[in-house]
Design a protein around this motif. Structure first.
Motif, short mmCIF file in Angstrom:
data_model
loop_
_atom_site.label_atom_id
_atom_site.label_comp_id
_atom_site.label_asym_id
_atom_site.label_seq_id
_atom_site.Cartn_x
_atom_site.Cartn_y
_atom_site.Cartn_z
N SER A 1 -9.19 7.88 -7.84
CA SER A 1 -9.24 8.11 -6.40
C SER A 1 -8.05 8.95 -5.94
CB SER A 1 -9.23 6.77 -5.66
OG SER A 1 -9.02 6.96 -4.27
N HIS A 2 -8.32 9.85 -5.04
CA HIS A 2 -7.27 10.69 -4.45
C HIS A 2 -7.21 10.52 -2.93
CE1 HIS A 2 -6.52 12.79 -8.26
NE2 HIS A 2 -7.84 12.78 -8.42
N ILE A 3 -7.72 9.40 -2.45
CA ILE A 3 -7.69 9.14 -1.01
C ILE A 3 -6.26 8.82 -0.59
CG2 ILE A 3 -8.56 7.69 0.85
CD1 ILE A 3 -11.01 7.11 -0.81
N LYS A 4 -5.79 9.45 0.46
CA LYS A 4 -4.43 9.25 0.95
C LYS A 4 -4.36 8.04 1.89
CE LYS A 4 -3.03 12.91 -1.18
NZ LYS A 4 -2.19 12.76 -2.40
N PRO A 5 -3.20 7.38 1.93
CA PRO A 5 -3.05 6.24 2.86
C PRO A 5 -3.19 6.69 4.31
CG PRO A 5 -1.28 6.29 1.23
CD PRO A 5 -2.01 7.59 1.12
N VAL B 1 -13.49 -1.90 -0.09
CA VAL B 1 -12.35 -1.33 0.62
C VAL B 1 -11.79 -0.19 -0.21
CG1 VAL B 1 -10.03 -1.79 1.51
CG2 VAL B 1 -11.81 -3.54 1.72
N ILE B 2 -11.39 0.91 0.40
CA ILE B 2 -10.84 2.05 -0.33
C ILE B 2 -9.49 1.68 -0.96
CG2 ILE B 2 -12.06 3.79 1.03
CD1 ILE B 2 -9.47 4.22 2.62
N PRO B 3 -9.11 2.31 -2.08
CA PRO B 3 -7.91 1.92 -2.83
C PRO B 3 -6.60 1.86 -2.03
CG PRO B 3 -9.26 3.33 -4.19
CD PRO B 3 -9.91 3.29 -2.83
N PRO B 4 -6.26 2.84 -1.19
CA PRO B 4 -4.97 2.76 -0.49
C PRO B 4 -4.95 1.75 0.66
CG PRO B 4 -6.16 4.72 0.23
CD PRO B 4 -6.96 4.12 -0.90
N ARG B 5 -6.00 0.97 0.78
CA ARG B 5 -6.06 -0.01 1.86
C ARG B 5 -6.21 -1.43 1.31
NH1 ARG B 5 -10.29 2.26 5.53
NH2 ARG B 5 -8.62 3.65 6.21
N ARG B 6 -6.17 -1.58 0.00
CA ARG B 6 -6.53 -2.86 -0.60
C ARG B 6 -5.44 -3.93 -0.46
NH1 ARG B 6 -9.69 -0.13 -5.77
NH2 ARG B 6 -11.68 0.14 -4.66
N SER B 7 -4.19 -3.56 -0.50
CA SER B 7 -3.14 -4.56 -0.28
C SER B 7 -3.21 -5.10 1.14
CB SER B 7 -1.76 -3.96 -0.55
OG SER B 7 -1.54 -3.77 -1.92
N THR C 1 -0.58 -11.25 -2.55
CA THR C 1 -1.13 -10.13 -1.79
C THR C 1 -1.29 -8.88 -2.65
OG1 THR C 1 -0.13 -10.95 0.25
CG2 THR C 1 -0.73 -8.63 0.19
N ILE C 2 -0.33 -8.67 -3.56
CA ILE C 2 -0.25 -7.39 -4.27
C ILE C 2 -0.87 -7.44 -5.66
CG2 ILE C 2 1.39 -5.73 -5.22
CD1 ILE C 2 3.23 -6.39 -2.87
N ALA C 3 -0.72 -8.57 -6.36
CA ALA C 3 -1.16 -8.64 -7.76
C ALA C 3 -2.63 -8.23 -7.97
CB ALA C 3 -0.90 -10.04 -8.30
N PRO C 4 -3.58 -8.70 -7.13
CA PRO C 4 -4.98 -8.29 -7.37
C PRO C 4 -5.20 -6.79 -7.25
CG PRO C 4 -4.89 -10.21 -5.93
CD PRO C 4 -3.49 -9.70 -6.05
N THR C 5 -4.41 -6.13 -6.41
CA THR C 5 -4.61 -4.68 -6.25
C THR C 5 -4.14 -3.93 -7.49
OG1 THR C 5 -2.44 -4.29 -5.20
CG2 THR C 5 -4.25 -4.96 -3.78
N ASP D 1 0.82 -1.22 0.00
CA ASP D 1 0.00 0.00 0.00
C ASP D 1 0.85 1.26 0.00
OD1 ASP D 1 -2.58 -1.02 -0.14
OD2 ASP D 1 -2.68 -1.36 2.03
N ARG D 2 2.18 1.12 0.14
CA ARG D 2 3.02 2.30 0.34
C ARG D 2 4.25 2.38 -0.55
NH1 ARG D 2 0.32 0.67 4.59
NH2 ARG D 2 -0.55 2.19 6.06
N TYR D 3 4.76 1.27 -1.07
CA TYR D 3 6.01 1.27 -1.83
C TYR D 3 5.82 0.60 -3.19
CZ TYR D 3 7.78 2.42 2.81
OH TYR D 3 7.99 3.01 4.03
N SER D 4 6.90 0.53 -3.97
CA SER D 4 6.84 0.01 -5.34
C SER D 4 6.38 -1.44 -5.37
CB SER D 4 8.22 0.12 -6.00
OG SER D 4 8.23 -0.55 -7.24
N ARG D 5 5.25 -1.66 -5.97
CA ARG D 5 4.73 -3.02 -6.06
C ARG D 5 5.52 -3.86 -7.06
NH1 ARG D 5 -1.62 -1.39 -6.46
NH2 ARG D 5 -0.74 0.08 -7.96
N ARG D 6 6.08 -3.24 -8.08
CA ARG D 6 6.89 -3.97 -9.05
C ARG D 6 8.11 -4.59 -8.37
NH1 ARG D 6 7.46 -0.33 -12.60
NH2 ARG D 6 6.21 -1.14 -14.31
N VAL D 7 8.81 -3.82 -7.55
CA VAL D 7 10.01 -4.32 -6.87
C VAL D 7 9.64 -5.44 -5.89
CG1 VAL D 7 11.86 -3.71 -5.26
CG2 VAL D 7 11.26 -2.15 -7.13
#
Length: 405
Positions: free
Chosen positions: A139-143, A290-296, A59-63, A12-18
């Protein structure tokens, strides 16, 4: 299971690719090197590292899919993604049986998969798109803090009830995957003139698992997308119906294994087809309530619960019950169990999966009472954040927005 919440926080906070590339690389390397180990402790440790790699990916791929697509398209793309679970499970049976038999060593089954993992890492690094969180919904909701994330998820009835129901799905899937081929093999072995080997039963069971997934996952997505347009409660009701249909099919498969050659395989196919209807739909529900910044974090929480109380323990529990029943079914406790006793004990133990399926179906039906309300809450939070973003002077209650649910 235990590392899923960590990857949920990071996702929810860092590079999902890495994170995903590192996890799949760990998954592949530990699978390969673990196949060369010969003591139990080291082998078990490396298999545990495989699970850590898997947690980072699942955990991350569906998001990422949820941030690329929205609405019916998202449902279809999630179905395409979860298509891999039953197909991969089925291919696991086939690879394990064919490669192990051809080379005379089961370890070579583990040495094939890392090459596909290397391809996956390359695709993640150089091809995969990693969009902004909530991009598809603008969405512009912040974490928020991790503590606030967990508090909101626990207070979200649709998410919690569907997680409990999905835990029942994981419980049944884990038990059937582990013991399904064995109980069918034991039952067929009691029939006169039967020539089914365990490898042949495993291969057939794997093919059934794969085909039922190839049909069940897209069928669930297609039915869900069509019914959801007309009825907002369609997703949990469809999942509940799938489990309630699967329970009698699995029960009949267990009952008929001793006396019929092909009926158990046909009924297992029906049971698994009905179970596989759930995969993409549950993922979609967990994302849109669930809101976008909380989905992972939500995906991680669901993985933790469903594995901890589902497939992490169900094979062991069925095995313990089966062993306990053997001593009860044997005429003398000093005798070795006969083939009939071995089959009957495992058959009775696996009936627990049918009761768990009914329980999961009930929880999905209860979810339907909350799903529309909780989805509207997320839509409203996204709309309020968008209004705040475009018109800063009209900033509404920020606390209501970040609370999400």
């Amino acid at each position: 299971m235990l590392f899923a919440p960590i990857f949920g926080y990071l996702g929810d906070r860092y590079s999902r690719r890495v994170i995903m590339a590192s996890g799949v690389a760990l998954w592949s390397l530990t699978t390969f090197f673990g196949s060369f180990l010969h003591d139990y402790e080291s082998f078990a440790f490396f298999r545990g590292l495989v699970g850590i790699g898997e947690a980072s990916y699942s955990t991350i791929a569906p998001t990422i899919i949820s941030d690329l697509f929205v609405g019916d398209v998202r449902s279809k793309m999630l179905a395409f993604f979860y298509f891999a679970i039953p197909v991969g499970s089925g291919l696991g049976y086939i690879v394990g049986s064919v490669v192990g038999a051809a080379l005379g060593n089961w370890r070579y089954g583990l040495r094939v998969t890392p090459f596909f993992g290397a391809i996956a890492v390359a695709l993640i690094i150089w091809v995969m798109e990693d969009p902004e969180r909530g991009a598809s919904e603008e969405s512009h909701i912040k974490p928020t803090s991790y503590k606030d994330d967990l508090r909101a998820l626990i207070k979200n009835p649709s998410f919690m009830l569907s997680t409990i129901a999905f835990t029942c799905v994981a419980f049944v899937t884990g038990a059937l995957t582990w013991w399904g081929p064995q109980v069918i093999y034991l039952g067929l072995g009691l029939q006169p003139g039967n020539e089914f080997s365990f490898e042949r039963v495993s291969l057939t069971f794997g093919a059934i698992t794969m085909v039922s997934g190839m049909l069940g996952v897209p069928l669930g997505a297609w039915l869900g997308a069509g019914l959801q347009k007309r009825w907002g409660r369609a997703h949990p009701l469809l999942c509940g119906a799938g489990l309630l249909l699967s329970a009698p099919a699995v029960a009949l498969a267990l009952l008929l294994t001793e006396g019929y050659m092909y009926a158990p395989f046909a009924l297992i196919f029906i049971g698994e087809l009905a179970i596989n209807i759930n995969w993409a739909i549950v993922a979609d529900m967990s994302l849109y309530v669930v809101i976008p910044p909380r989905r992972s974090t939500a995906e991680a929480f669901q993985i933790l619960i469903s594995h901890m109380f589902g497939d992490a323990g169900s094979p062991y529990l069925v095995g313990v019950i089966s062993e306990s029943l053997k001593s009860y079914l044997m005429p003398s406790p000093d005798d070795l169990p006969s083939k009939t006793v071995e089959f009957r004990a495992l058959q009775y133990a696996l009936f627990i999966t049918c009761f768990v399926e009914v329980l999961g179906g009930i929880f999905f039906l209860i979810t339907s009472a909350y799903i529309v309300r909780d989805k509207l809450k997320v839509d409203r939070a996204i709309a309020e954040a968008e209004a705040q973003h475009t018109e800063p002077s009209h900033a509404s209650a920020h606390e209501d927005i970040v609370a999400g649910e």
